[in-house]
Design an enzyme around this catalytic site. Sequence first.
Site, PDB file in Angstrom:
ATOM      1  N   GLU A   7       8.358 -13.605 -17.762  1.00 14.09           N
ATOM      2  CA  GLU A   7       8.680 -12.586 -16.764  1.00 14.09           C
ATOM      3  C   GLU A   7       9.692 -11.604 -17.360  1.00 14.09           C
ATOM      4  O   GLU A   7      10.685 -12.008 -17.957  1.00 14.09           O
ATOM      5  CB  GLU A   7       9.259 -13.244 -15.517  1.00 14.09           C
TER       6      GLU A   7
ATOM      7  N   GLU B 137      13.741 -11.645  -7.367  1.00 16.59           N
ATOM      8  CA  GLU B 137      14.902 -12.339  -6.821  1.00 16.59           C
ATOM      9  C   GLU B 137      15.535 -11.553  -5.675  1.00 16.59           C
ATOM     10  O   GLU B 137      15.985 -12.142  -4.687  1.00 16.59           O
ATOM     11  CB  GLU B 137      15.939 -12.577  -7.930  1.00 16.59           C
TER      12      GLU B 137
ATOM     13  N   GLU C   8      15.989 -13.036  -1.856  1.00 16.53           N
ATOM     14  CA  GLU C   8      17.318 -13.268  -1.301  1.00 16.53           C
ATOM     15  C   GLU C   8      17.677 -12.318  -0.164  1.00 16.53           C
ATOM     16  O   GLU C   8      18.588 -12.614   0.613  1.00 16.53           O
ATOM     17  CB  GLU C   8      18.374 -13.189  -2.411  1.00 16.53           C
TER      18      GLU C   8
ATOM     19  N   GLU D 163      32.032 -21.103 -19.061  1.00 16.91           N
ATOM     20  CA  GLU D 163      32.482 -22.290 -18.328  1.00 16.91           C
ATOM     21  C   GLU D 163      32.219 -23.486 -19.227  1.00 16.91           C
ATOM     22  O   GLU D 163      31.069 -23.881 -19.420  1.00 16.91           O
ATOM     23  CB  GLU D 163      31.746 -22.448 -16.997  1.00 16.91           C
TER      24      GLU D 163
END
EC number: 3.1.3.-
Length: 246
Positions: free
Chosen positions: A134, A143, A147, A169
Amino acid sequence: MQLKTSIGLITCRMNTQSNQIETILVQKRYSLAFSEFIHCHYSINSNHSHLIKMFNNMTINERLLIKTLDFDRMWYHIWIETPVYELYHKKYQKFKKNWLIPDNGKKLISLINQAKGSGTLLWEIPKGKPKENESDLACAIREFEEETGIAREDYQILPAFKKSMSYFEGKTEYKHIYFLAVLCKSLEEPNMNLSLQYETRIAEISKISWQNMEAVRFISKHQSLNLEPIIGPAFNFIKNYLRYKH
Protein backbone atom coordinates in the site's frame (compact mmCIF):
# COMPACT_ATOMS: atom_id res chain seq x y z
CA MET A 1 16.77 -0.85 16.38
CA GLN A 2 13.21 -1.52 15.22
CA LEU A 3 11.42 1.00 12.98
CA LYS A 4 7.63 1.43 13.12
CA THR A 5 6.10 3.72 10.51
CA SER A 6 2.62 5.26 10.53
CA ILE A 7 1.04 7.43 7.83
CA GLY A 8 -1.51 10.15 8.57
CA LEU A 9 -3.61 12.89 7.01
CA ILE A 10 -3.83 16.40 8.48
CA THR A 11 -7.26 17.53 7.32
CA CYS A 12 -8.16 21.18 7.82
CA ARG A 13 -11.15 23.46 7.44
CA MET A 14 -11.86 27.15 7.89
CA ASN A 15 -14.42 27.41 10.70
CA THR A 16 -16.96 29.84 9.25
CA GLN A 17 -18.07 30.96 12.71
CA SER A 18 -14.72 31.64 14.40
CA ASN A 19 -12.82 32.36 11.15
CA GLN A 20 -10.02 30.09 12.38
CA ILE A 21 -8.34 27.15 10.71
CA GLU A 22 -9.04 23.86 12.48
CA THR A 23 -7.90 20.27 12.08
CA ILE A 24 -9.34 16.94 13.18
CA LEU A 25 -7.61 15.23 16.10
CA VAL A 26 -8.46 11.86 17.63
CA GLN A 27 -7.80 10.61 21.14
CA LYS A 28 -6.78 6.97 21.45
CA ARG A 29 -8.60 4.62 23.84
CA TYR A 30 -5.35 3.35 25.35
CA SER A 31 -1.77 4.55 25.72
CA LEU A 32 1.03 3.40 23.46
CA ALA A 33 2.90 2.14 26.54
CA PHE A 34 -0.05 -0.08 27.54
CA SER A 35 -0.32 -1.51 24.03
CA GLU A 36 3.43 -2.19 23.87
CA PHE A 37 3.32 -4.00 27.22
CA ILE A 38 0.32 -6.17 26.36
CA HIS A 39 1.94 -7.14 23.06
CA CYS A 40 5.17 -7.95 24.96
CA HIS A 41 7.31 -5.39 23.14
CA TYR A 42 9.81 -5.00 25.94
CA SER A 43 12.97 -6.54 27.29
CA ILE A 44 13.49 -7.77 30.85
CA ASN A 45 16.88 -6.44 31.89
CA SER A 46 18.56 -6.49 35.28
CA ASN A 47 17.31 -3.09 36.49
CA HIS A 48 13.96 -3.06 34.66
CA SER A 49 14.40 0.64 33.84
CA HIS A 50 12.64 0.37 30.48
CA LEU A 51 9.64 -1.37 32.04
CA ILE A 52 9.31 1.23 34.79
CA LYS A 53 9.39 3.95 32.12
CA MET A 54 6.60 2.14 30.28
CA PHE A 55 4.50 2.05 33.45
CA ASN A 56 5.18 5.76 34.01
CA ASN A 57 3.68 6.46 30.57
CA MET A 58 0.49 4.49 31.24
CA THR A 59 -2.67 5.90 32.76
CA ILE A 60 -3.47 4.98 36.35
CA ASN A 61 -6.40 2.83 35.20
CA GLU A 62 -4.15 0.91 32.81
CA ARG A 63 -1.66 0.17 35.58
CA LEU A 64 -4.47 -0.99 37.85
CA LEU A 65 -5.72 -3.27 35.08
CA ILE A 66 -2.29 -4.91 34.71
CA LYS A 67 -2.09 -5.41 38.48
CA THR A 68 -5.17 -7.65 38.29
CA LEU A 69 -2.94 -10.12 36.35
CA ASP A 70 -6.03 -10.91 34.26
CA PHE A 71 -4.58 -11.03 30.76
CA ASP A 72 -8.01 -11.55 29.17
CA ARG A 73 -9.20 -8.20 30.49
CA MET A 74 -6.00 -6.47 29.39
CA TRP A 75 -6.34 -7.93 25.89
CA TYR A 76 -10.02 -7.03 25.66
CA HIS A 77 -9.23 -3.43 26.62
CA ILE A 78 -7.26 -3.10 23.38
CA TRP A 79 -8.93 -5.50 20.99
CA ILE A 80 -12.52 -5.44 22.32
CA GLU A 81 -14.19 -8.23 20.30
CA THR A 82 -11.74 -8.44 17.41
CA PRO A 83 -10.98 -12.15 16.85
CA VAL A 84 -7.18 -12.38 16.96
CA TYR A 85 -6.94 -15.69 18.78
CA GLU A 86 -3.56 -16.78 17.41
CA LEU A 87 -1.92 -13.50 18.42
CA TYR A 88 -3.69 -13.57 21.79
CA HIS A 89 -2.41 -17.08 22.57
CA LYS A 90 1.15 -16.12 21.62
CA LYS A 91 1.18 -12.99 23.78
CA TYR A 92 -0.56 -14.67 26.71
CA GLN A 93 2.03 -17.44 26.77
CA LYS A 94 4.81 -14.86 26.87
CA PHE A 95 3.06 -12.89 29.63
CA LYS A 96 2.60 -16.07 31.64
CA LYS A 97 6.24 -17.09 31.16
CA ASN A 98 7.55 -13.63 32.12
CA TRP A 99 5.33 -12.86 35.10
CA LEU A 100 2.97 -15.60 36.28
CA ILE A 101 5.13 -18.72 36.36
CA PRO A 102 8.17 -17.25 38.23
CA ASP A 103 6.32 -15.73 41.21
CA ASN A 104 2.62 -15.42 40.34
CA GLY A 105 2.97 -11.75 39.36
CA LYS A 106 4.64 -10.41 42.52
CA LYS A 107 7.60 -8.93 40.64
CA LEU A 108 5.33 -7.29 38.08
CA ILE A 109 3.18 -5.66 40.76
CA SER A 110 6.32 -4.47 42.56
CA LEU A 111 7.58 -2.79 39.37
CA ILE A 112 4.22 -1.12 38.72
CA ASN A 113 4.24 0.24 42.27
CA GLN A 114 7.52 2.02 41.45
CA ALA A 115 5.85 4.06 38.71
CA LYS A 116 5.41 7.75 39.45
CA GLY A 117 2.77 10.06 38.06
CA SER A 118 0.60 8.92 35.19
CA GLY A 119 0.54 9.10 31.43
CA THR A 120 -2.25 10.56 29.34
CA LEU A 121 -4.25 9.28 26.40
CA LEU A 122 -2.73 10.98 23.38
CA TRP A 123 -4.50 13.35 21.05
CA GLU A 124 -3.06 12.82 17.60
CA ILE A 125 -3.56 13.21 13.87
CA PRO A 126 -5.52 10.29 12.35
CA LYS A 127 -2.93 7.79 11.16
CA GLY A 128 -2.08 4.11 10.92
CA LYS A 129 0.24 1.46 9.57
CA PRO A 130 0.38 0.77 5.83
CA LYS A 131 -0.77 -2.58 4.53
CA GLU A 132 1.48 -4.71 2.35
CA ASN A 133 2.14 -3.01 -1.03
CA GLU A 134 0.00 0.00 0.00
CA SER A 135 1.37 3.44 -0.90
CA ASP A 136 1.87 6.06 1.80
CA LEU A 137 -0.91 8.28 0.47
CA ALA A 138 -3.36 5.38 0.07
CA CYS A 139 -2.66 4.38 3.68
CA ALA A 140 -3.28 7.94 4.92
CA ILE A 141 -6.59 8.16 3.04
CA ARG A 142 -7.79 4.75 4.27
CA GLU A 143 -6.83 5.36 7.89
CA PHE A 144 -8.42 8.81 7.87
CA GLU A 145 -11.77 7.47 6.71
CA GLU A 146 -11.63 4.56 9.16
CA GLU A 147 -10.97 6.89 12.10
CA THR A 148 -13.22 9.84 11.15
CA GLY A 149 -15.86 8.54 8.74
CA ILE A 150 -15.06 11.32 6.25
CA ALA A 151 -14.93 9.97 2.69
CA ARG A 152 -12.28 10.72 0.06
CA GLU A 153 -14.63 12.85 -2.06
CA ASP A 154 -15.16 15.24 0.87
CA TYR A 155 -11.67 16.76 0.84
CA GLN A 156 -8.85 17.79 -1.49
CA ILE A 157 -5.28 16.55 -1.07
CA LEU A 158 -2.62 19.28 -1.26
CA PRO A 159 0.31 17.29 -2.72
CA ALA A 160 2.97 19.98 -2.17
CA PHE A 161 2.87 19.39 1.60
CA LYS A 162 4.45 16.34 3.23
CA LYS A 163 6.07 16.29 6.67
CA SER A 164 7.51 13.63 8.95
CA MET A 165 8.53 13.33 12.59
CA SER A 166 10.39 10.64 14.54
CA TYR A 167 10.93 9.75 18.18
CA PHE A 168 12.41 6.86 20.13
CA GLU A 169 10.96 4.62 22.84
CA GLY A 170 13.54 2.16 24.13
CA LYS A 171 14.90 0.27 21.13
CA THR A 172 12.06 1.30 18.82
CA GLU A 173 12.00 4.28 16.46
CA TYR A 174 8.52 5.59 15.64
CA LYS A 175 8.26 7.51 12.37
CA HIS A 176 5.10 9.41 11.39
CA ILE A 177 4.58 10.71 7.84
CA TYR A 178 1.81 13.23 7.20
CA PHE A 179 -0.03 14.48 4.13
CA LEU A 180 -2.31 17.53 4.06
CA ALA A 181 -5.89 17.99 2.90
CA VAL A 182 -8.54 20.71 3.00
CA LEU A 183 -12.25 20.02 3.39
CA CYS A 184 -14.78 20.78 0.70
CA LYS A 185 -16.81 23.95 1.25
CA SER A 186 -19.96 22.03 2.19
CA LEU A 187 -18.21 20.48 5.21
CA GLU A 188 -16.81 23.67 6.74
CA GLU A 189 -19.79 24.30 9.02
CA PRO A 190 -18.84 24.54 12.74
CA ASN A 191 -21.32 21.89 13.83
CA MET A 192 -20.34 19.25 11.28
CA ASN A 193 -20.94 15.93 13.02
CA LEU A 194 -18.03 13.62 13.81
CA SER A 195 -19.36 10.25 14.90
CA LEU A 196 -17.74 7.36 16.76
CA GLN A 197 -20.37 4.83 15.70
CA TYR A 198 -18.21 3.16 13.05
CA GLU A 199 -16.71 -0.13 14.27
CA THR A 200 -13.06 0.78 13.70
CA ARG A 201 -13.49 4.10 15.49
CA ILE A 202 -15.09 2.46 18.53
CA ALA A 203 -12.21 -0.02 18.74
CA GLU A 204 -9.38 2.52 18.51
CA ILE A 205 -10.65 5.95 19.54
CA SER A 206 -12.29 7.47 22.61
CA LYS A 207 -12.82 11.04 21.30
CA ILE A 208 -12.71 12.95 18.02
CA SER A 209 -12.95 16.72 17.56
CA TRP A 210 -11.96 19.81 15.59
CA GLN A 211 -9.10 21.80 17.17
CA ASN A 212 -7.64 25.23 16.37
CA MET A 213 -3.99 26.22 16.86
CA GLU A 214 -4.52 27.48 20.41
CA ALA A 215 -6.01 24.12 21.38
CA VAL A 216 -3.17 22.25 19.64
CA ARG A 217 -0.62 24.20 21.69
CA PHE A 218 -2.50 23.47 24.92
CA ILE A 219 -2.77 19.75 24.12
CA SER A 220 0.92 19.54 23.21
CA LYS A 221 1.94 21.03 26.57
CA HIS A 222 0.02 18.34 28.46
CA GLN A 223 1.11 15.20 26.61
CA SER A 224 4.35 13.56 25.50
CA LEU A 225 3.61 13.92 21.77
CA ASN A 226 4.15 17.51 20.57
CA LEU A 227 1.85 18.18 17.60
CA GLU A 228 2.78 21.83 17.10
CA PRO A 229 5.89 21.26 14.89
CA ILE A 230 3.71 19.38 12.38
CA ILE A 231 0.35 21.17 12.60
CA GLY A 232 1.87 24.69 12.75
CA PRO A 233 3.46 24.46 9.27
CA ALA A 234 0.31 22.75 7.97
CA PHE A 235 -1.87 25.66 9.13
CA ASN A 236 0.53 28.17 7.54
CA PHE A 237 0.37 26.21 4.29
CA ILE A 238 -3.44 26.25 4.42
CA LYS A 239 -3.49 30.02 5.06
CA ASN A 240 -1.37 30.64 1.96
CA TYR A 241 -3.44 28.19 -0.06
CA LEU A 242 -6.71 29.93 0.88
CA ARG A 243 -5.20 33.39 0.27
CA TYR A 244 -4.09 32.55 -3.26
CA LYS A 245 -7.23 30.54 -3.97
CA HIS A 246 -9.43 33.55 -3.36
